[in-house]
Enzyme design. Structure first.
Site, short mmCIF file in Angstrom:
data_model
loop_
_atom_site.label_atom_id
_atom_site.label_comp_id
_atom_site.label_asym_id
_atom_site.label_seq_id
_atom_site.Cartn_x
_atom_site.Cartn_y
_atom_site.Cartn_z
N MET A 69 -11.16 -6.66 5.53
CA MET A 69 -10.34 -5.69 6.27
C MET A 69 -9.92 -6.29 7.62
SD MET A 69 -9.92 -2.95 4.41
CE MET A 69 -9.04 -2.06 5.70
N GLY A 90 1.30 -2.04 3.99
CA GLY A 90 1.75 -0.66 3.83
C GLY A 90 3.00 -0.38 4.61
N MET A 98 -9.49 7.55 -0.14
CA MET A 98 -10.35 7.86 1.01
C MET A 98 -10.96 9.24 0.81
SD MET A 98 -7.98 6.57 4.16
CE MET A 98 -6.98 5.08 4.07
N HIS A 111 -1.11 -1.24 -4.25
CA HIS A 111 -2.40 -0.97 -3.60
C HIS A 111 -2.53 0.53 -3.36
CE1 HIS A 111 -5.79 -2.27 -0.98
NE2 HIS A 111 -5.43 -1.27 -0.20
N HIS A 142 -8.30 0.60 -3.89
CA HIS A 142 -9.19 0.29 -2.77
C HIS A 142 -9.96 1.55 -2.45
CE1 HIS A 142 -9.47 -0.79 1.82
NE2 HIS A 142 -10.64 -0.81 1.23
N SER A 173 0.84 -1.20 0.00
CA SER A 173 0.00 0.00 0.00
C SER A 173 0.87 1.24 0.00
CB SER A 173 -0.90 0.02 1.24
OG SER A 173 -1.45 1.31 1.40
N GLY A 185 -0.67 1.59 9.50
CA GLY A 185 0.08 1.41 10.74
C GLY A 185 -0.72 0.93 11.94
N GLY A 192 -2.48 -4.10 8.99
CA GLY A 192 -1.64 -4.75 10.00
C GLY A 192 -0.94 -6.01 9.52
N MET A 225 -12.32 3.62 -0.45
CA MET A 225 -13.02 3.82 0.82
C MET A 225 -13.80 5.12 0.69
SD MET A 225 -9.88 2.51 3.15
CE MET A 225 -8.79 2.69 1.73
N ASP A 283 -4.93 3.43 -1.84
CA ASP A 283 -6.06 3.68 -0.95
C ASP A 283 -6.69 5.04 -1.22
OD1 ASP A 283 -6.11 1.34 0.87
OD2 ASP A 283 -4.06 1.98 1.33
N ASP A 310 -6.18 -6.78 4.38
CA ASP A 310 -5.61 -5.43 4.37
C ASP A 310 -5.68 -4.84 5.76
OD1 ASP A 310 -4.85 -2.83 3.81
OD2 ASP A 310 -6.62 -2.35 2.59
N PHE A 366 -6.64 4.35 8.20
CA PHE A 366 -5.25 4.73 8.48
C PHE A 366 -4.30 3.54 8.34
CE2 PHE A 366 -8.21 7.33 10.82
CZ PHE A 366 -7.80 8.61 10.48
#
Ligand code: DX5
Ligand code: ZN
Length: 218
Positions: A133, A193, A33, A29, A62, A6, A141, A173, A64, A31, A171, A139
């Site tokens: 997910m 990520g 948002m 990937h 992805h 990511s 991390g 962690g 969101m 993201d 996706d 977010f």
């Protein structure tokens, strides 16, 4: 077993070079948002279009965002080879998935941690990938949510029961400490990520993640 780093954890001032660091990955990937569906704002269509022109690996978008029925097809048109929208946000997921596929993109259906797979199980033939997910979206991390593992297992079983070739992406962690659990539960596409972009040697980290996942392949 595929790895999709990511770019959310990449240096946004140097995205072309940051894509170059993950040239050995299967996907990039991205993201998207909108500050409404999730409490964070990242990038949109013009940036995805620009990334698609320079990326060494296909783009895995992805979304969101609210109202993907309206906005998702434009991401396929912009060059994303895979476009994933959220089940919670889509008004007509079957129609939307068909539209994405008609544009030549892979269609992905994403589920937040509290969204069950069961109401969507019969729609599996309409999609190319399910994204389960493993953090609350918004977010990078965050810590991997082990409570989602049973849903990954049930999703893999639902795919197998129907004899489908649907990919199962996780996706959030995903790291060298958690990827084996996800693979063991049935995931076969791994977004990472901070684990990839936080490493000095991104290619080495991608290889390590792929290797760990492969030892738990189904
Ligand atoms: C979270 C995003 C993820 C995020 C993952 O809402 O969908 O793709 O970048 O980041 P890590 O791998 O650091 O959890
Ligand atoms: Zn993501």
């Amino acid at each position: 077993m595929q790895i999709s780093p990511s770019i959310l954890s990449a240096d946004f001032a140097n995205l072309e070079a940051e894509l170059g660091r993950i040239a050995t990955a299967d996907w990039a990937h991205v993201d998207v948002m909108d500050g409404h569906f999730v409490p964070n704002l990242t990038l949109g269509l013009p940036v995805v279009e620009a990334l698609a022109r320079v990326t060494p690996v296909p783009i895995d978008a992805h979304l969101m965002i609210d109202d993907p029925d309206r906005w998702a097809p434009a991401y396929a048109e912009a060059g994303a080879r895979s476009v994933t929208f959220h089940a919670e946000a889509a008004a007509a997921p079957v129609r939307l998935a068909r539209e994405l596929r008609a544009q030549g993109a892979r269609a992905g259906l994403a589920l937040k941690p509290a969204t069950p797979i069961e109401p969507y199980a019969d729609l599996l033939p309409e999609v190319d990938m399910v994204l389960v997910m493993t953090v609350e979206p918004g977010f990078g991390g965050q810590s991997f949510l082990d409570v989602v593992l049973p849903k990954i297992r049930r999703t893999r079983q639902a795919i197998r029961d129907r004899g489908l070739d649907v990919w199962l992406q996780v996706d959030g962690g995903v790291s060298v400490d958690t990827i084996e659990r996800a693979a063991d539960a049935g995931a076969d596409v791994f977004v990472a990520g901070s684990a990839v972009y936080g490493a000095d040697d991104a290619a080495g980290q991608i290889a390590r993640l792929r290797e760990l996942a492969a030892t738990h392949a189904h």
